[in-house]
Design a protein around this motif. Sequence first.
Motif, PDB file in Angstrom:
ATOM      1  N   MET A  57       4.869 -13.731   3.163  1.00  0.00           N
ATOM      2  CA  MET A  57       4.625 -12.898   2.134  1.00  0.00           C
ATOM      3  C   MET A  57       3.494 -13.391   1.098  1.00  0.00           C
ATOM      4  O   MET A  57       2.942 -12.465   0.535  1.00  0.00           O
ATOM      5  N   VAL A  58       3.481 -14.474   0.868  1.00  0.00           N
ATOM      6  CA  VAL A  58       2.321 -14.953  -0.042  1.00  0.00           C
ATOM      7  C   VAL A  58       1.070 -14.724   0.580  1.00  0.00           C
ATOM      8  O   VAL A  58      -0.034 -14.364   0.200  1.00  0.00           O
ATOM      9  N   THR A 118       0.331 -12.530   3.045  1.00  0.00           N
ATOM     10  CA  THR A 118       0.045 -11.157   2.988  1.00  0.00           C
ATOM     11  C   THR A 118      -0.357 -10.615   1.500  1.00  0.00           C
ATOM     12  O   THR A 118      -1.301  -9.720   1.348  1.00  0.00           O
ATOM     13  N   THR A 119       0.216 -11.084   0.324  1.00  0.00           N
ATOM     14  CA  THR A 119      -0.127 -10.679  -0.891  1.00  0.00           C
ATOM     15  C   THR A 119      -1.528 -10.954  -1.180  1.00  0.00           C
ATOM     16  O   THR A 119      -2.150 -10.426  -1.930  1.00  0.00           O
ATOM     17  N   GLU A 156      -3.749  -8.762   0.741  1.00  0.00           N
ATOM     18  CA  GLU A 156      -3.996  -7.431   0.102  1.00  0.00           C
ATOM     19  C   GLU A 156      -4.836  -7.204  -1.199  1.00  0.00           C
ATOM     20  O   GLU A 156      -5.302  -6.526  -1.517  1.00  0.00           O
ATOM     21  N   LEU A 157      -4.488  -8.349  -2.254  1.00  0.00           N
ATOM     22  CA  LEU A 157      -5.098  -8.435  -3.308  1.00  0.00           C
ATOM     23  C   LEU A 157      -6.788  -8.702  -3.186  1.00  0.00           C
ATOM     24  O   LEU A 157      -7.541  -7.974  -3.797  1.00  0.00           O
TER      25      LEU A 157
END
Length: 215
Positions: A53-54, A56-57, A60-61
């Motif tokens: 999740m980290v 992927t975040t 995306e950012l």
Amino acid sequence: MSTLWSDLVTYADPLMEGLWVSLQLTFMTLGLGLPGGLVLAIAAASRSRAIGMVATTLVELGRGTPVLVLLLLVYNGIPLTLPAFVAAFIALAISTAAYSSEIIRGGLQAVPEDEVEAGQALGMSRAHVLRDVIVPQGLRIAMPPLVGFCIIMFQATSLAYVIAVRELTAQAKSIANETFHYFNLFLLAGALYAALSISASVLNQRAEKRLNRHA
């Protein structure tokens, strides 16, 4: 045409100096951004949900923020004074890592499952399979689109002129501001960008054909 030739002869040295800065910025950006993209691609596929999740975040950012905004944010937005070249290098590397991670992840996922199973059958640990089987083959698969992306990032270095990096576009604009030969100077700068980009693209196509022949 005579004016264009005259500008080329007169201002060749500062334009080539700007091109050299653009190339330096490109190489440094890719030197940090591509390994960062590999790390993010591996982390995004991690069995740990938190790590995935980290990663992927962050991806995306990085992909969702325009490069120009990143440049201004790093140069003006953080409470730390950085030289313009360093700020441009960091901002472009962040964008490179985010975008290249998706290309690399696609290459890693394209590695045949049989290759992974064969490594596991030989008693290799998951880390060894990743290091010796998945990553080498995945990077080979991802190489053609990665080279195309590197060409795009070379062109994106032109955005660094907004924070006063003396790269090719900034040099052309500075000379044009003095001579008012805007069309000529930007045409010459565009020709230099195009010459290197097209040459790299042709070499990439030849390398891709050779790789496909040996695959």
